[in-house]
Scaffold this motif. Structure first.
Motif, PDB file in Angstrom:
ATOM      1  N   UNK A   1       0.856  -1.194   0.000  1.00 48.10           N
ATOM      2  CA  UNK A   1       0.000   0.000   0.000  1.00 48.10           C
ATOM      3  C   UNK A   1       0.883   1.231   0.000  1.00 48.10           C
ATOM      4  N   UNK A   2       0.562   2.158  -0.860  1.00 42.05           N
ATOM      5  CA  UNK A   2       1.280   3.420  -0.905  1.00 42.05           C
ATOM      6  C   UNK A   2       0.590   4.431  -0.008  1.00 42.05           C
TER       7      UNK A   2
ATOM      8  N   UNK B   1       1.443  10.557  -3.926  1.00 42.39           N
ATOM      9  CA  UNK B   1       2.157   9.527  -3.177  1.00 42.39           C
ATOM     10  C   UNK B   1       3.052  10.212  -2.156  1.00 42.39           C
ATOM     11  N   UNK B   2       3.024   9.746  -0.926  1.00 42.93           N
ATOM     12  CA  UNK B   2       3.891  10.287   0.118  1.00 42.93           C
ATOM     13  C   UNK B   2       5.167   9.470   0.122  1.00 42.93           C
ATOM     14  N   UNK B   3       6.261  10.112  -0.232  1.00 46.91           N
ATOM     15  CA  UNK B   3       7.554   9.440  -0.332  1.00 46.91           C
ATOM     16  C   UNK B   3       8.277   9.483   1.009  1.00 46.91           C
ATOM     17  N   UNK B   4       8.920   8.382   1.410  1.00 43.19           N
ATOM     18  CA  UNK B   4       9.746   8.438   2.617  1.00 43.19           C
ATOM     19  C   UNK B   4      10.914   9.397   2.386  1.00 43.19           C
TER      20      UNK B   4
END
Length: 119
Positions: A46-47, A56-59
């Motif tokens: 899951x993104x 999209x929430x990027x690390x």
């Protein structure tokens, strides 16, 4: 590997400066051009998605800021124990002490990054 603006950073070599999604496509194209691409398979993970924009929430690894809460919690608990502060109704004192006697430091970096206000 990401800059704060979502572009690939200088460690990404020829892909530096590309937006993250374009960078992914460029890496795949470069692997195919060099005969190193081994294929693609669906990834059921899951993104994280932003509830406002759907992005999209990027690390992103970055320094974290913390508030030391131990002294404040000890003072607040001591005020109730000494009678200086009264919890009404008194039945909530157990919750008060459970919370304050087990307090942890508070990471405020996320709240600042994502725009949540600090009380």
């Amino acid at each position: 590997m990401l800059n704060k603006d979502g572009t690939m950073n200088e460690l990404c070599g020829e892909f530096a400066g590309l937006p993250r999604f374009d960078g992914r496509l460029a890496v795949i194209a470069a692997l195919k051009a060099k005969g190193l691409h081994r294929g693609e398979t669906p990834n059921p993970m899951r993104l994280g998605l932003c509830s406002r924009s759907g992005d999209v929430i990027e690390p992103l690894m970055c320094p974290q800021w913390w508030v030391s809460c131990g002294e404040m919690a000890a003072d607040a608990a001591a005020a109730v124990r000494s009678g200086e502060l009264e919890i009404v109704p008194a039945s909530h004192e157990a919750t008060w002490f459970q919370w304050l006697d087990n307090i942890q430091d508070w990471c405020i970096s996320r709240q600042l990054w994502w725009g949540h206000r600090i009380p």
